[in-house]
Design an enzyme around this catalytic site. Structure first.
Site, mmCIF file in Angstrom:
data_model
loop_
_atom_site.group_PDB
_atom_site.id
_atom_site.type_symbol
_atom_site.label_atom_id
_atom_site.label_comp_id
_atom_site.label_asym_id
_atom_site.label_seq_id
_atom_site.Cartn_x
_atom_site.Cartn_y
_atom_site.Cartn_z
ATOM 1 N N HIS A 130 0.892 -1.083 -0.033
ATOM 2 C CA HIS A 130 0.010 -0.130 0.094
ATOM 3 C C HIS A 130 0.650 1.192 -0.117
ATOM 4 O O HIS A 130 0.291 2.331 -0.166
ATOM 5 C CB HIS A 130 -1.080 0.128 1.187
ATOM 6 C CG HIS A 130 -2.089 -1.059 1.200
ATOM 7 N ND1 HIS A 130 -2.873 -1.251 0.154
ATOM 8 C CD2 HIS A 130 -2.202 -2.088 2.173
ATOM 9 C CE1 HIS A 130 -3.557 -2.167 0.465
ATOM 10 N NE2 HIS A 130 -3.347 -2.713 1.571
ATOM 11 N N ASP A 167 -2.994 -10.428 -2.457
ATOM 12 C CA ASP A 167 -3.825 -10.053 -1.473
ATOM 13 C C ASP A 167 -5.316 -9.400 -1.694
ATOM 14 O O ASP A 167 -5.218 -9.283 -2.813
ATOM 15 C CB ASP A 167 -2.818 -8.887 -0.908
ATOM 16 C CG ASP A 167 -2.944 -8.176 0.375
ATOM 17 O OD1 ASP A 167 -4.122 -7.637 0.870
ATOM 18 O OD2 ASP A 167 -2.146 -8.531 1.271
ATOM 19 N N HIS A 169 -6.666 -7.033 -0.533
ATOM 20 C CA HIS A 169 -6.681 -5.666 -0.849
ATOM 21 C C HIS A 169 -5.978 -5.225 -2.106
ATOM 22 O O HIS A 169 -4.712 -5.637 -2.163
ATOM 23 C CB HIS A 169 -6.171 -5.043 0.563
ATOM 24 C CG HIS A 169 -6.932 -5.312 1.772
ATOM 25 N ND1 HIS A 169 -6.436 -5.971 2.611
ATOM 26 C CD2 HIS A 169 -7.957 -4.871 2.065
ATOM 27 C CE1 HIS A 169 -7.432 -6.112 3.466
ATOM 28 N NE2 HIS A 169 -8.266 -5.570 3.465
ATOM 29 N N ASP A 254 -4.408 -12.536 3.442
ATOM 30 C CA ASP A 254 -5.650 -12.334 3.853
ATOM 31 C C ASP A 254 -6.606 -12.561 2.930
ATOM 32 O O ASP A 254 -7.868 -12.413 3.132
ATOM 33 C CB ASP A 254 -5.628 -10.701 4.258
ATOM 34 C CG ASP A 254 -4.961 -9.980 3.156
ATOM 35 O OD1 ASP A 254 -4.377 -10.685 2.188
ATOM 36 O OD2 ASP A 254 -4.722 -8.818 3.411
#
Length: 319
Positions: A130, A167, A169, A254
């Site tokens: 991120h 991931d 996200h 995740d």
């Protein structure tokens, strides 16, 4: 195969109420130690040096590096946690952890390219995907995989790098750093809409990099085979126009079925399949030169199981 780790990564203290807490690496290393009777002959533990500032600045602006150092210094002075934003705290050990995490990626790339290791997994925190060129966010300080990709591209034998991000996200920071760079193909499958809200299918790159970003936004709650099929179709689409010399994986666990922050449904068997297939499908040009980076995964027990599956598959796929 190399397992790249550094004790300073455990010094990043976000507080036990934070999802990205110190127990994540303990869970990973504990699970790997229990699996070592099978893995120990094939997995070489490596503790590399921290990343240098010049290496960080291949992916980040000098201002970002300076601001990150300054806020970590504030935490040292206060003796407690300081927040960059509501999601992203730092502690007195966070600077050392962050440069150690990026240093693991740099060293892993060198080891794989030099033939010291046939593949590598970086068991590091804080995670990285991120972090944009000029901003820390989403639990991430420096973008470990981007630093490693730019380090790889600085070597004469590497002209193209494929980054596969599974991931749950979207890896907005990685996309941001390489959005106009035709030498890096960024492929992300992620739950959408979900933090950080980026990663729509129409985000395809810019300028010279147009077409070297491929986003696969997916709803949560689908059968796991749908996610596996979608990502592997994306890999094939990338390879139809891009021949990577190295494959890097943002391995976010995740995406697992029991993770509290996502709605994907993958199990250890599915991470095994993804790992084998990504390595196999990129083998023609990347020649098993694969470096994987721990990103998300916030159910510690599930995280440990999934990492063992991934690392075992990396070993078998590149053996």
């Amino acid at each position: 195969m190399g397992l790249f780790q550094h004790p300073d990564c455990s010094r990043h203290d976000t507080g036990w109420g934070h999802p990205e807490h110190q127990g994540r690496l303990r869970a990973v290393m504990g699970a790997l130690e229990r699996a070592l009777p099978e893995l120990h002959e094939d997995v070489l533990p490596v503790m590399p040096p921290a990343a240098e500032i010049t290496q960080l600045e291949r992916a980040h602006t000098p201002g970002h590096v300076e601001r990150t150092r300054a806020i970590c210094d504030r935490s040292v002075e206060s003796g407690g946690i300081v927040r960059i934003d509501p999601d992203t705290p730092v502690s007195p050990g966070s600077w050392d952890a962050a440069v150690a995490a990026s240093g693991c990626g740099v060293a892993a790339v060198d080891a794989v390219l030099d033939g010291t290791c046939r593949a590598a997994f970086c068991a590091v925190r804080p995670p990285g995907h991120h972090a944009t060129a000029d901003r820390a966010m989403g639990f991430c300080l420096f973008n470990n995989i981007a630093v490693a990709a730019r380090h790889a591209l600085a070597r004469p034998e590497v002209e193209r790098v494929l980054i596969v991000d599974w991931d749950v996200h979207h890896g907005n920071g990685t996309q941001d750093i390489f959005y106009d760079d035709p030498s890096v193909f960024f492929l992300s499958m992620h739950e959408y809409p979900l933090f950080p809200g980026t990663g729509s299918a129409d985000q395809r790159g810019r300028g010279a990099g147009e077409g070297t970003t491929l986003n696969l936004p997916m709803p949560g709650g689908l059968p796991p085979e749908r996610y596996v099929e979608t990502l592997l179709e994306g890999v094939d689409r990338a390879l139809a126009r891009f021949e990577p010399d190295v494959t890097l994986i943002s391995a976010g666990f995740d995406a697992g079925a029991e993770d509290p922050l996502g709605g994907f449904t993958l199990t250890p068997a599915h991470f095994d399949t993804l790992t084998h297939e990504v390595v196999g499908r990129t083998r023609a040009t990347a020649r098993n030169r694969v470096v994987s980076f721990l990103e998300g995964g916030y159910n510690p027990d599930e995280l440990g199981r999934n990492v063992v599956s991934h690392l075992t598959a990396l070993r078998d796929a590149t053996g």
